[in-house]
Design a protein around this motif. Structure first.
Motif, PDB file in Angstrom:
ATOM      1  N   ALA A 135       0.818  -1.213   0.000  1.00 20.16           N
ATOM      2  CA  ALA A 135       0.000   0.000   0.000  1.00 20.16           C
ATOM      3  C   ALA A 135       0.855   1.268   0.000  1.00 20.16           C
ATOM      4  CB  ALA A 135      -0.933   0.008   1.207  1.00 20.16           C
ATOM      5  N   LEU A 136       1.978   1.237   0.722  1.00 18.75           N
ATOM      6  CA  LEU A 136       2.862   2.401   0.813  1.00 18.75           C
ATOM      7  C   LEU A 136       4.309   1.963   0.856  1.00 18.75           C
ATOM      8  CD1 LEU A 136       1.275   4.202   3.904  1.00 18.75           C
ATOM      9  CD2 LEU A 136       0.934   4.871   1.557  1.00 18.75           C
ATOM     10  N   ARG A 137       5.134   2.804   0.284  1.00 20.77           N
ATOM     11  CA  ARG A 137       6.577   2.721   0.471  1.00 20.77           C
ATOM     12  C   ARG A 137       6.967   4.049   1.091  1.00 20.77           C
ATOM     13  NH1 ARG A 137       9.864   2.229  -4.852  1.00 20.77           N
ATOM     14  NH2 ARG A 137       8.999   4.305  -5.040  1.00 20.77           N
ATOM     15  N   VAL A 138       7.729   4.007   2.166  1.00 22.96           N
ATOM     16  CA  VAL A 138       8.000   5.195   2.962  1.00 22.96           C
ATOM     17  C   VAL A 138       9.491   5.333   3.218  1.00 22.96           C
ATOM     18  CG1 VAL A 138       7.502   6.332   5.166  1.00 22.96           C
ATOM     19  CG2 VAL A 138       5.814   4.788   4.162  1.00 22.96           C
ATOM     20  N   SER A 139       9.993   6.548   3.136  1.00 24.13           N
ATOM     21  CA  SER A 139      11.338   6.833   3.628  1.00 24.13           C
ATOM     22  C   SER A 139      11.264   8.135   4.411  1.00 24.13           C
ATOM     23  CB  SER A 139      12.360   6.937   2.492  1.00 24.13           C
ATOM     24  OG  SER A 139      12.039   7.989   1.611  1.00 24.13           O
ATOM     25  N   GLY A 140      12.085   8.228   5.431  1.00 28.41           N
ATOM     26  CA  GLY A 140      12.018   9.411   6.269  1.00 28.41           C
ATOM     27  C   GLY A 140      13.342   9.769   6.894  1.00 28.41           C
ATOM     28  N   ILE A 141      13.434  11.037   7.253  1.00 24.30           N
ATOM     29  CA  ILE A 141      14.572  11.575   7.991  1.00 24.30           C
ATOM     30  C   ILE A 141      13.999  12.186   9.253  1.00 24.30           C
ATOM     31  CG2 ILE A 141      16.527  13.167   7.985  1.00 24.30           C
ATOM     32  CD1 ILE A 141      16.353  13.097   4.871  1.00 24.30           C
ATOM     33  N   PHE A 142      14.584  11.829  10.392  1.00 26.61           N
ATOM     34  CA  PHE A 142      14.080  12.265  11.687  1.00 26.61           C
ATOM     35  C   PHE A 142      15.219  12.891  12.479  1.00 26.61           C
ATOM     36  CE2 PHE A 142      11.625   8.839  10.025  1.00 26.61           C
ATOM     37  CZ  PHE A 142      10.316   9.209  10.270  1.00 26.61           C
ATOM     38  N   LYS A 143      14.915  13.960  13.193  1.00 22.82           N
ATOM     39  CA  LYS A 143      15.883  14.629  14.060  1.00 22.82           C
ATOM     40  C   LYS A 143      16.041  13.825  15.340  1.00 22.82           C
ATOM     41  CE  LYS A 143      18.045  18.304  15.847  1.00 22.82           C
ATOM     42  NZ  LYS A 143      19.464  18.212  15.776  1.00 22.82           N
ATOM     43  N   LEU A 144      17.277  13.598  15.757  1.00 19.77           N
ATOM     44  CA  LEU A 144      17.513  12.948  17.042  1.00 19.77           C
ATOM     45  C   LEU A 144      17.273  13.980  18.128  1.00 19.77           C
ATOM     46  CD1 LEU A 144      20.735  10.844  16.328  1.00 19.77           C
ATOM     47  CD2 LEU A 144      18.371  10.053  16.448  1.00 19.77           C
ATOM     48  N   GLY A 145      16.095  13.912  18.739  1.00 20.04           N
ATOM     49  CA  GLY A 145      15.688  14.875  19.760  1.00 20.04           C
ATOM     50  C   GLY A 145      16.129  14.455  21.138  1.00 20.04           C
ATOM     51  N   ALA A 146      15.413  14.973  22.107  1.00 19.25           N
ATOM     52  CA  ALA A 146      15.742  14.746  23.511  1.00 19.25           C
ATOM     53  C   ALA A 146      15.647  13.265  23.872  1.00 19.25           C
ATOM     54  CB  ALA A 146      14.791  15.554  24.392  1.00 19.25           C
ATOM     55  N   LEU A 147      16.515  12.853  24.787  1.00 26.42           N
ATOM     56  CA  LEU A 147      16.452  11.496  25.321  1.00 26.42           C
ATOM     57  C   LEU A 147      15.150  11.294  26.070  1.00 26.42           C
ATOM     58  CD1 LEU A 147      20.034  10.864  26.739  1.00 26.42           C
ATOM     59  CD2 LEU A 147      18.906   9.574  24.937  1.00 26.42           C
ATOM     60  N   ILE A 148      14.587  10.109  25.922  1.00 25.76           N
ATOM     61  CA  ILE A 148      13.403   9.727  26.684  1.00 25.76           C
ATOM     62  C   ILE A 148      13.883   8.739  27.740  1.00 25.76           C
ATOM     63  CG2 ILE A 148      11.157   8.602  26.599  1.00 25.76           C
ATOM     64  CD1 ILE A 148      10.998   9.523  23.642  1.00 25.76           C
ATOM     65  N   THR A 149      13.678   9.092  28.985  1.00 23.30           N
ATOM     66  CA  THR A 149      14.209   8.265  30.066  1.00 23.30           C
ATOM     67  C   THR A 149      13.132   7.578  30.884  1.00 23.30           C
ATOM     68  OG1 THR A 149      14.307  10.194  31.506  1.00 23.30           O
ATOM     69  CG2 THR A 149      16.303   9.648  30.277  1.00 23.30           C
ATOM     70  N   GLU A 150      11.870   7.996  30.745  1.00 25.66           N
ATOM     71  CA  GLU A 150      10.830   7.343  31.536  1.00 25.66           C
ATOM     72  C   GLU A 150      10.304   6.123  30.796  1.00 25.66           C
ATOM     73  OE1 GLU A 150       8.714  10.327  28.988  1.00 25.66           O
ATOM     74  OE2 GLU A 150      10.328  10.585  30.388  1.00 25.66           O
ATOM     75  N   GLY A 151       9.688   5.243  31.558  1.00 26.96           N
ATOM     76  CA  GLY A 151       9.130   4.027  30.974  1.00 26.96           C
ATOM     77  C   GLY A 151      10.163   2.928  30.856  1.00 26.96           C
ATOM     78  N   ASP A 152       9.738   1.823  30.306  1.00 26.96           N
ATOM     79  CA  ASP A 152      10.601   0.661  30.108  1.00 26.96           C
ATOM     80  C   ASP A 152      11.418   0.885  28.838  1.00 26.96           C
ATOM     81  OD1 ASP A 152      11.779  -1.798  29.568  1.00 26.96           O
ATOM     82  OD2 ASP A 152       9.967  -2.956  30.030  1.00 26.96           O
ATOM     83  N   LEU A 153      12.691   1.150  28.993  1.00 31.44           N
ATOM     84  CA  LEU A 153      13.533   1.465  27.848  1.00 31.44           C
ATOM     85  C   LEU A 153      13.734   0.259  26.931  1.00 31.44           C
ATOM     86  CD1 LEU A 153      16.168   3.815  29.490  1.00 31.44           C
ATOM     87  CD2 LEU A 153      14.041   4.408  28.326  1.00 31.44           C
ATOM     88  N   ALA A 154      13.685  -0.948  27.479  1.00 29.15           N
ATOM     89  CA  ALA A 154      13.863  -2.150  26.669  1.00 29.15           C
ATOM     90  C   ALA A 154      12.586  -2.517  25.913  1.00 29.15           C
ATOM     91  CB  ALA A 154      14.306  -3.312  27.545  1.00 29.15           C
ATOM     92  N   ASP A 155      11.432  -2.158  26.463  1.00 28.70           N
ATOM     93  CA  ASP A 155      10.140  -2.506  25.852  1.00 28.70           C
ATOM     94  C   ASP A 155       9.183  -1.313  26.028  1.00 28.70           C
ATOM     95  OD1 ASP A 155       8.004  -3.854  24.703  1.00 28.70           O
ATOM     96  OD2 ASP A 155       7.580  -5.058  26.476  1.00 28.70           O
ATOM     97  N   PRO A 156       9.432  -0.228  25.294  1.00 28.66           N
ATOM     98  CA  PRO A 156       8.678   1.011  25.533  1.00 28.66           C
ATOM     99  C   PRO A 156       7.169   0.909  25.282  1.00 28.66           C
ATOM    100  CG  PRO A 156      10.199   1.268  23.688  1.00 28.66           C
ATOM    101  CD  PRO A 156      10.479  -0.057  24.296  1.00 28.66           C
ATOM    102  N   LEU A 157       6.728   0.004  24.446  1.00 28.82           N
ATOM    103  CA  LEU A 157       5.301  -0.135  24.178  1.00 28.82           C
ATOM    104  C   LEU A 157       4.645  -1.229  25.001  1.00 28.82           C
ATOM    105  CD1 LEU A 157       5.266   0.348  20.280  1.00 28.82           C
ATOM    106  CD2 LEU A 157       4.871   2.048  22.080  1.00 28.82           C
ATOM    107  N   GLY A 158       5.430  -1.890  25.854  1.00 28.88           N
ATOM    108  CA  GLY A 158       4.882  -2.921  26.729  1.00 28.88           C
ATOM    109  C   GLY A 158       4.415  -4.165  26.000  1.00 28.88           C
ATOM    110  N   LEU A 159       5.112  -4.536  24.948  1.00 33.30           N
ATOM    111  CA  LEU A 159       4.686  -5.669  24.129  1.00 33.30           C
ATOM    112  C   LEU A 159       5.024  -7.020  24.738  1.00 33.30           C
ATOM    113  CD1 LEU A 159       5.572  -4.210  20.633  1.00 33.30           C
ATOM    114  CD2 LEU A 159       3.355  -4.223  21.801  1.00 33.30           C
ATOM    115  N   ASP A 160       6.017  -7.046  25.618  1.00 35.20           N
ATOM    116  CA  ASP A 160       6.387  -8.310  26.262  1.00 35.20           C
ATOM    117  C   ASP A 160       5.695  -8.519  27.609  1.00 35.20           C
ATOM    118  OD1 ASP A 160       8.031  -9.281  24.248  1.00 35.20           O
ATOM    119  OD2 ASP A 160       9.799  -8.263  25.013  1.00 35.20           O
TER     120      ASP A 160
END
Length: 163
Positions: A135-160
């Motif tokens: 349906a889509l082919r995507v390419s992007g460039i993203f700025k490396l912004g501020a570090l995110i330190t809260e939450g589970d850094l190994a599993d930030p979306l809680g998938l495990d």
């Protein structure tokens, strides 16, 4: 004159096995989602079911909703890249090539990959399918912004985490 319209929302069908509802991207994505994610062999897949609120007058998913998923899939994939610091990744450039339609009820899913990071930028690409068709082919460039330190850094979306 009342310009507001009543929209009947069809109940969203369940996502494919292994996908969990996730909150990512703030209120805009929460309002336009829901988005679902799963890990397959260490790679993040992000998707949604095309609901009545997502379609244009032709009954196919609006390109803006597809672009919203496209804008999320590469940064979300970066969150699960081994050794990658978890950072806010504002979009600098997003190239979206629409290759096929996503009709009402279709399952839309994307899988992104980080191609390269520099001191200030992250470059990535993704493929998005609708019911298994490109349906889509995507390419992007993203700025490396501020570090995110809260939450589970190994599993930030809680998938495990247990369901």
């Amino acid at each position: 004159m009342n310009t507001s319209a009543s929209i009947d929302f069809d109940p969203i069908q369940a996502p494919p096995p292994g996908f969990r509802s996730v909150r990512v991207g703030g209120n805009f994505v929460a309002h336009n989602g829901p988005l679902f994610a799963r890990l397959v062999e260490g790679r993040l897949q992000l998707g949604f079911r095309v609901d009545q609120r997502h379609v244009n007058p032709l009954g196919i998913c609006h390109g803006g909703m597809l672009a919203t998923l496209a804008d999320m899939v590469i940064p979300c994939a970066a969150m699960y890249r081994p050794g990658q610091e978890r950072r806010f990744l504002p979009t600098i450039s997003l190239q979206v090539d629409y290759m096929g339609a996503a009709p009402l009820g279709a399952w839309v899913q994307g899988e992104g990959e980080v191609l390269r990071t520099t001191r200030n930028l992250l470059f990535g690409q993704a493929l998005v399918s609708a019911d298994g068709q490109p349906a889509l082919r995507v390419s992007g460039i993203f700025k490396l912004g501020a570090l995110i330190t809260e939450g589970d850094l190994a599993d930030p979306l809680g998938l495990d985490a247990p369901a």
